[in-house]
Enzyme design. Structure first.
Site, mmCIF file in Angstrom:
data_model
loop_
_atom_site.group_PDB
_atom_site.id
_atom_site.type_symbol
_atom_site.label_atom_id
_atom_site.label_comp_id
_atom_site.label_asym_id
_atom_site.label_seq_id
_atom_site.Cartn_x
_atom_site.Cartn_y
_atom_site.Cartn_z
ATOM 1 N N GLU A 32 3.154 6.393 4.428
ATOM 2 C CA GLU A 32 2.447 7.741 4.448
ATOM 3 C C GLU A 32 3.434 8.728 5.260
ATOM 4 O O GLU A 32 2.945 9.184 6.149
ATOM 5 C CB GLU A 32 1.222 7.539 4.932
ATOM 6 N N GLU A 84 -2.520 1.391 -1.412
ATOM 7 C CA GLU A 84 -3.499 1.379 -0.554
ATOM 8 C C GLU A 84 -4.723 1.903 -1.141
ATOM 9 O O GLU A 84 -4.621 3.018 -1.924
ATOM 10 C CB GLU A 84 -3.515 2.082 0.945
#
Length: 479
Positions: free
Chosen positions: A175, A376
């Protein structure tokens, strides 16, 4: 169309959230090792040292370090084709500054990857998943220091060489675009030297934020180019948190605000990592926020050469953007926004939007034309055992079913979707709140927010359901 025959079904975890053994076999102290527990209403904190009487969830987590054989066997029983995990940088270089690696740490991951190999599970390894050596915080204020690039390179070179025959798929930073957000200041950038307080409380200047993020982007490009030159069998990917946002109204000002949100938060980092250059839309943003990165010609060439092979993202929710006052706000993964009146939300306030995943995948693929993996996705919920002593998580099955259906629609739309690894395939510590109560897994771990629990593992209803999904390549999604 359905999912491609070689679709990579699996699950995802992060070293600092499930390994435990925080000071075992030479491991050093990382940023998450100094993060206390919290709740959805009370943020976790970071301290400058371990303070007596406070609970640090990562210290034991679910002790994957000593349970990895048992856990990987359970993943294999579900039928995993891929397991996304990460390496604790501080197991390899305890402070991040050492010249020579810690052999015990290297051996541990070799054992893990060989255990995956035994079952035909492909490791997908994140090199830096919110786990910065605290020694680099003390020495350089985390990624604010350009020197950290070289330390990261050394670490990557060591693990590439050691695991070249065991790992094919790599992600550089988890991320990475989270660095543009307030919470990402601590989790991703580690620019917290001398700070003690709520993890989302530290204030830094835009100049410092984007300098640190620039160092990460350069570091990513350098190790991608190195891997391509030395290990042609490797596939390197980026990883972004995709915070899908819609305009709350059709007011053109809301449309423009949403466009800027998406440019800065969702597209900036991946544009650099995939297209190999800073996008022009950031010029005005930098100018208006007093940011001057003074990017050198050498760095421009590094970014150009170090582009990734595939795109990955986390997707949990969507929000709305508005310029209008008095809109109702909702919580989110790293960043919230205005409430969407057409969506429901989890107990933690994350809005549930399966259709948003289809929309997002189409937007990504249209922009980049690269294979995509959703690495995810999942529902954090407060699992309770029923009268029979088992977790009947029909709510999780429903969430995942709808998102898999959305992925299938995206594949039919023409998106080249290569895999899916739902988050927290086994219960672990929440990155945002430091809780165990916020559970995602197919496997229940007997561990609680007060630090108690015998760490035993039990299958939830979703375990058998996901096993069937994988066995049928996503064709049978029924309960």
């Amino acid at each position: 169309m359905s999912f491609r025959k070689d679709f990579l079904w699996g699950g995802a975890c992060a070293a600092n959230q499930f390994e435990g053994a925080w000071d075992v076999d030479g491991k050093g102290v990382s940023v998450p090792d100094l993060c206390t527990n919290g709740t959805k209403d009370c943020p976790k904190s970071i301290t400058t040292k371990v303070e007596p009487g406070r609970l640090y969830p990562s210290h034991e987590a679910i002790d994957f370090y000593h349970h990895y054989k048992e856990d990987i066997a359970l993943f294999a029983e579900m039928g995993f084709k891929v397991f996304r995990t990460s390496i604790n940088w501080t197991r390899i270089f305890p402070t991040g500054i050492e010249e020579k690696p810690n052999e015990a740490g290297l051996q541990f991951y070799e054992n893990v990857f060989k255990e995956c190999q035994k079952y035909g599970i492909e490791p997908l390894v994140t090199l830096s998943h919110y786990e910065l050596p605290y020694g680099l915080v003390e020495a350089y204020n985390g990624w604010a220091g350009e020197e950290v690039i070289g330390h990261f390179e050394r670490y990557c070179h060591v693990v590439f060489e050691r695991y070249q025959h065991l790992v094919k798929y790599w992600l550089t930073f988890n991320e990475i675009n989270g660095g543009t957000t307030q919470l990402g200041t601590t989790l991703s950038l580690g620019t917290v030297k001398g700070y003690s307080g709520p993890v989302n409380g530290i204030q830094i200047t835009p100049q410092l934020r984007y300098t640190a993020l620039h160092h990460q982007l350069v570091a990513s490009a350098k190790v991608v180019a190195y891997a391509h030159a030395h290990y042609p069998q490797f596939q390197l990917g980026d990883m972004n948190v995709f915070l899908t946002a819609y305009p709350l109204t059709c007011d053109p000002k809301d449309i423009l605000a949403t466009q800027q949100h998406n440019n800065v938060l969702n597209w900036f980092c991946s544009d650099v990592q995939i297209r190999g250059a800073y996008p022009s839309y950031m010029d005005r943003y930098f100018r208006e926020n007093g940011i001057d990165l003074q990017i050198t010609e050498e760095e421009k060439e590094i970014l150009k050469k170090g582009t990734v092979d595939f795109y990955t993202c986390s997707y949990y929710m969507s929000t709305c953007i508005t310029t209008h006052e008095n809109s109702e706000e909702v919580a989110g993964n790293l960043a919230g926004g205005a409430k969407n009146p057409y969506l429901t939300a989890s107990e933690w306030g994350w809005q549930i939007d399966p259709d948003g995943l289809r929309y997002t995948l189409n937007e990504i693929y249209e922009r980049y034309q690269l294979p995509i993996m959703v690495v995810e996705n999942g529902l954090g919920a407060r699992d309770e055992k029923g009268a029979d002593g088992h977790v009947h998580d029909s709510y999780r099955i429903d969430y995942l079913r709808k998102h898999i259906e959305a992925m299938r629609e995206a594949a039919e739309d023409g998106v080249d979707l290569m895999g899916y690894t739902p988050w927290g395939c086994i219960d672990l510590v929440s990155a945002s709140t430091g809780e165990m109560a916020k559970r995602y897994g197919f496997i229940y771990v007997n561990k609680f927010d007060n630090g108690t629990g015998d760490l035993s593992r039990e299958k939830k209803d979703s375990f058998d359901w996901y096993q069937k999904v994988i066995r049928t390549n996503g064709e049978d999604l029924t309960d």
